[in-house]
Design a protein around this motif. Structure first.
Motif, PDB file in Angstrom:
ATOM      1  N   SER A   4       0.847  -1.181   0.000  1.00 52.03           N
ATOM      2  CA  SER A   4       0.000   0.000   0.000  1.00 52.03           C
ATOM      3  C   SER A   4       0.887   1.237   0.000  1.00 52.03           C
ATOM      4  CB  SER A   4      -0.898   0.011   1.238  1.00 52.03           C
ATOM      5  OG  SER A   4      -1.710   1.150   1.246  1.00 52.03           O
ATOM      6  N   ALA A   5       0.523   2.205  -0.826  1.00 55.70           N
ATOM      7  CA  ALA A   5       1.254   3.473  -0.881  1.00 55.70           C
ATOM      8  C   ALA A   5       0.262   4.570  -1.220  1.00 55.70           C
ATOM      9  CB  ALA A   5       2.350   3.418  -1.933  1.00 55.70           C
ATOM     10  N   THR A   6       0.550   5.756  -0.780  1.00 60.37           N
ATOM     11  CA  THR A   6      -0.310   6.896  -1.081  1.00 60.37           C
ATOM     12  C   THR A   6       0.454   7.871  -1.961  1.00 60.37           C
ATOM     13  OG1 THR A   6      -1.458   6.677   1.031  1.00 60.37           O
ATOM     14  CG2 THR A   6      -1.622   8.811  -0.089  1.00 60.37           C
ATOM     15  N   TRP A   7      -0.146   8.229  -3.068  1.00 56.62           N
ATOM     16  CA  TRP A   7       0.411   9.213  -3.990  1.00 56.62           C
ATOM     17  C   TRP A   7      -0.638  10.307  -4.143  1.00 56.62           C
ATOM     18  CZ3 TRP A   7       5.282   8.512  -6.045  1.00 56.62           C
ATOM     19  CH2 TRP A   7       5.837   7.245  -5.899  1.00 56.62           C
ATOM     20  N   PHE A   8      -0.233  11.541  -4.100  1.00 61.29           N
ATOM     21  CA  PHE A   8      -1.160  12.653  -4.274  1.00 61.29           C
ATOM     22  C   PHE A   8      -1.118  13.102  -5.729  1.00 61.29           C
ATOM     23  CE2 PHE A   8      -0.315  12.537   0.220  1.00 61.29           C
ATOM     24  CZ  PHE A   8      -1.604  12.655   0.744  1.00 61.29           C
ATOM     25  N   LEU A   9      -2.258  12.989  -6.390  1.00 60.50           N
ATOM     26  CA  LEU A   9      -2.348  13.362  -7.793  1.00 60.50           C
ATOM     27  C   LEU A   9      -2.535  14.862  -7.917  1.00 60.50           C
ATOM     28  CD1 LEU A   9      -4.712  10.483  -8.970  1.00 60.50           C
ATOM     29  CD2 LEU A   9      -2.214  10.511  -8.853  1.00 60.50           C
ATOM     30  N   THR A  10      -1.972  15.430  -8.961  1.00 61.93           N
ATOM     31  CA  THR A  10      -2.087  16.855  -9.231  1.00 61.93           C
ATOM     32  C   THR A  10      -2.654  17.028 -10.637  1.00 61.93           C
ATOM     33  OG1 THR A  10       0.075  17.081 -10.288  1.00 61.93           O
ATOM     34  CG2 THR A  10       0.025  17.227  -7.870  1.00 61.93           C
ATOM     35  N   PRO A  11      -3.001  18.251 -11.018  1.00 62.78           N
ATOM     36  CA  PRO A  11      -3.459  18.462 -12.400  1.00 62.78           C
ATOM     37  C   PRO A  11      -2.409  18.080 -13.440  1.00 62.78           C
ATOM     38  CG  PRO A  11      -4.122  20.304 -11.035  1.00 62.78           C
ATOM     39  CD  PRO A  11      -3.206  19.448 -10.198  1.00 62.78           C
ATOM     40  N   SER A  18       0.641   0.951 -22.277  1.00 66.14           N
ATOM     41  CA  SER A  18       1.329   0.238 -23.337  1.00 66.14           C
ATOM     42  C   SER A  18       0.823  -1.192 -23.350  1.00 66.14           C
ATOM     43  CB  SER A  18       2.838   0.245 -23.088  1.00 66.14           C
ATOM     44  OG  SER A  18       3.481  -0.613 -24.001  1.00 66.14           O
ATOM     45  N   THR A  19       0.698  -1.750 -24.523  1.00 67.32           N
ATOM     46  CA  THR A  19       0.348  -3.167 -24.636  1.00 67.32           C
ATOM     47  C   THR A  19       1.363  -3.884 -25.513  1.00 67.32           C
ATOM     48  OG1 THR A  19      -1.124  -2.696 -26.495  1.00 67.32           O
ATOM     49  CG2 THR A  19      -2.118  -2.773 -24.310  1.00 67.32           C
ATOM     50  N   ALA A  20       2.503  -3.241 -25.761  1.00 77.68           N
ATOM     51  CA  ALA A  20       3.506  -3.789 -26.678  1.00 77.68           C
ATOM     52  C   ALA A  20       3.943  -5.198 -26.288  1.00 77.68           C
ATOM     53  CB  ALA A  20       4.711  -2.858 -26.747  1.00 77.68           C
ATOM     54  N   VAL A  21       4.393  -5.392 -25.072  1.00 79.81           N
ATOM     55  CA  VAL A  21       4.825  -6.712 -24.629  1.00 79.81           C
ATOM     56  C   VAL A  21       3.784  -7.291 -23.675  1.00 79.81           C
ATOM     57  CG1 VAL A  21       6.606  -7.986 -23.395  1.00 79.81           C
ATOM     58  CG2 VAL A  21       7.243  -6.122 -24.935  1.00 79.81           C
ATOM     59  N   GLY A  22       3.561  -6.578 -22.606  1.00 74.27           N
ATOM     60  CA  GLY A  22       2.530  -6.942 -21.641  1.00 74.27           C
ATOM     61  C   GLY A  22       1.788  -5.674 -21.276  1.00 74.27           C
ATOM     62  N   PRO A  23       0.513  -5.758 -20.952  1.00 78.98           N
ATOM     63  CA  PRO A  23      -0.239  -4.556 -20.617  1.00 78.98           C
ATOM     64  C   PRO A  23       0.333  -3.844 -19.390  1.00 78.98           C
ATOM     65  CG  PRO A  23      -1.710  -6.425 -20.964  1.00 78.98           C
ATOM     66  CD  PRO A  23      -0.324  -6.959 -20.916  1.00 78.98           C
ATOM     67  N   VAL A  24       0.609  -2.558 -19.531  1.00 80.31           N
ATOM     68  CA  VAL A  24       1.114  -1.743 -18.429  1.00 80.31           C
ATOM     69  C   VAL A  24       0.358  -0.419 -18.432  1.00 80.31           C
ATOM     70  CG1 VAL A  24       3.122  -0.644 -17.373  1.00 80.31           C
ATOM     71  CG2 VAL A  24       3.429  -2.719 -18.720  1.00 80.31           C
ATOM     72  N   LEU A  25      -0.059   0.005 -17.249  1.00 82.67           N
ATOM     73  CA  LEU A  25      -0.668   1.310 -17.073  1.00 82.67           C
ATOM     74  C   LEU A  25       0.295   2.123 -16.223  1.00 82.67           C
ATOM     75  CD1 LEU A  25      -3.203   3.113 -17.438  1.00 82.67           C
ATOM     76  CD2 LEU A  25      -4.009   2.195 -15.257  1.00 82.67           C
ATOM     77  N   TYR A  26       0.768   3.242 -16.762  1.00 83.74           N
ATOM     78  CA  TYR A  26       1.716   4.104 -16.069  1.00 83.74           C
ATOM     79  C   TYR A  26       0.963   5.317 -15.525  1.00 83.74           C
ATOM     80  CZ  TYR A  26       5.040   1.582 -19.059  1.00 83.74           C
ATOM     81  OH  TYR A  26       5.752   0.614 -19.708  1.00 83.74           O
ATOM     82  N   ILE A  27       1.105   5.573 -14.232  1.00 87.28           N
ATOM     83  CA  ILE A  27       0.527   6.766 -13.621  1.00 87.28           C
ATOM     84  C   ILE A  27       1.686   7.545 -13.019  1.00 87.28           C
ATOM     85  CG2 ILE A  27      -1.076   7.678 -11.902  1.00 87.28           C
ATOM     86  CD1 ILE A  27      -2.572   4.950 -12.128  1.00 87.28           C
ATOM     87  N   GLU A  28       1.866   8.763 -13.492  1.00 85.57           N
ATOM     88  CA  GLU A  28       2.937   9.622 -12.995  1.00 85.57           C
ATOM     89  C   GLU A  28       2.273  10.784 -12.258  1.00 85.57           C
ATOM     90  OE1 GLU A  28       4.690  10.339 -16.785  1.00 85.57           O
ATOM     91  OE2 GLU A  28       5.723   8.405 -16.815  1.00 85.57           O
ATOM     92  N   PRO A  29       2.184  10.692 -10.927  1.00 86.26           N
ATOM     93  CA  PRO A  29       1.420  11.665 -10.148  1.00 86.26           C
ATOM     94  C   PRO A  29       1.785  13.119 -10.398  1.00 86.26           C
ATOM     95  CG  PRO A  29       1.979   9.796  -8.786  1.00 86.26           C
ATOM     96  CD  PRO A  29       2.730   9.636 -10.080  1.00 86.26           C
ATOM     97  N   ASP A  30       3.053  13.418 -10.613  1.00 87.40           N
ATOM     98  CA  ASP A  30       3.456  14.814 -10.808  1.00 87.40           C
ATOM     99  C   ASP A  30       3.765  15.112 -12.272  1.00 87.40           C
ATOM    100  OD1 ASP A  30       5.766  13.413 -11.115  1.00 87.40           O
ATOM    101  OD2 ASP A  30       6.893  14.451  -9.572  1.00 87.40           O
ATOM    102  N   GLY A  31       3.414  14.187 -13.172  1.00 84.57           N
ATOM    103  CA  GLY A  31       3.664  14.399 -14.590  1.00 84.57           C
ATOM    104  C   GLY A  31       5.084  14.079 -15.008  1.00 84.57           C
ATOM    105  N   MET A  32       5.868  13.536 -14.113  1.00 87.52           N
ATOM    106  CA  MET A  32       7.259  13.212 -14.413  1.00 87.52           C
ATOM    107  C   MET A  32       7.434  11.693 -14.342  1.00 87.52           C
ATOM    108  SD  MET A  32       8.313  16.240 -14.799  1.00 87.52           S
ATOM    109  CE  MET A  32      10.022  16.608 -14.584  1.00 87.52           C
ATOM    110  N   ALA A  33       8.445  11.207 -15.023  1.00 86.64           N
ATOM    111  CA  ALA A  33       8.675   9.763 -15.078  1.00 86.64           C
ATOM    112  C   ALA A  33       9.158   9.195 -13.739  1.00 86.64           C
ATOM    113  CB  ALA A  33       9.681   9.440 -16.177  1.00 86.64           C
ATOM    114  N   GLY A  35       8.998   8.459  -9.825  1.00 90.09           N
ATOM    115  CA  GLY A  35       7.887   8.325  -8.894  1.00 90.09           C
ATOM    116  C   GLY A  35       6.648   7.758  -9.550  1.00 90.09           C
ATOM    117  N   ALA A  36       6.816   7.064 -10.665  1.00 89.03           N
ATOM    118  CA  ALA A  36       5.673   6.531 -11.391  1.00 89.03           C
ATOM    119  C   ALA A  36       5.121   5.282 -10.719  1.00 89.03           C
ATOM    120  CB  ALA A  36       6.061   6.209 -12.829  1.00 89.03           C
ATOM    121  N   ILE A  37       3.850   5.055 -10.916  1.00 86.28           N
ATOM    122  CA  ILE A  37       3.177   3.839 -10.495  1.00 86.28           C
ATOM    123  C   ILE A  37       2.951   3.034 -11.765  1.00 86.28           C
ATOM    124  CG2 ILE A  37       1.099   2.887  -9.440  1.00 86.28           C
ATOM    125  CD1 ILE A  37       0.786   5.803  -8.189  1.00 86.28           C
ATOM    126  N   ASN A  38       3.462   1.837 -11.806  1.00 85.10           N
ATOM    127  CA  ASN A  38       3.298   0.975 -12.981  1.00 85.10           C
ATOM    128  C   ASN A  38       2.434  -0.208 -12.599  1.00 85.10           C
ATOM    129  OD1 ASN A  38       5.122   2.630 -14.370  1.00 85.10           O
ATOM    130  ND2 ASN A  38       6.843   1.446 -13.623  1.00 85.10           N
TER     131      ASN A  38
END
Length: 100
Positions: A4-11, A18-33, A35-38
């Motif tokens: 469990s982790a808490t990330w604060f999302l911003t605008p 990506s589904t190239a190899v395996g499905p991955v959903l990338y969430i970058e809370p501050d818009g930067m690579a 600290g991403a959640i994969n």
């Protein structure tokens, strides 16, 4: 595995996938690579199982978004709506004067 982790999302939050190899959903809370959640799916799942997982994620994100939107609608005041109406009237008047 439990985690469990808490990330604060911003605008500036960035979400991509990506589904190239395996499905991955990338969430970058501050818009930067950094600290991403994969979110990845286990290998060996069938395509139907992957679709079921993606459907559950999409459904819950939609429910989350709809709850936030409902709260925003509920908290909107009559003064806010009146101000928006005045702004729209001013826009329409300016548009009509420009067309004349």
């Amino acid at each position: 595995m439990s985690f469990s982790a808490t990330w604060f999302l911003t605008p500036q939050t960035s979400i991509r996938s990506s589904t190239a190899v395996g499905p991955v959903l990338y969430i970058e809370p501050d818009g930067m690579a950094y600290g991403a959640i994969n979110l990845q799916m286990k290998s060996g799942l069938t395509l139907d199982e992957k679709v079921q997982i993606a459907d559950r994620v999409a459904s819950e994100v939609t429910r989350w978004r709809d709850g936030i939107a409902a709260r925003a609608d509920k908290e909107r005041t009559a003064a806010d709506e009146l101000a928006a109406a005045h702004a729209e009237i001013a826009r329409l008047k300016a548009e009509a004067e420009g067309a004349a």
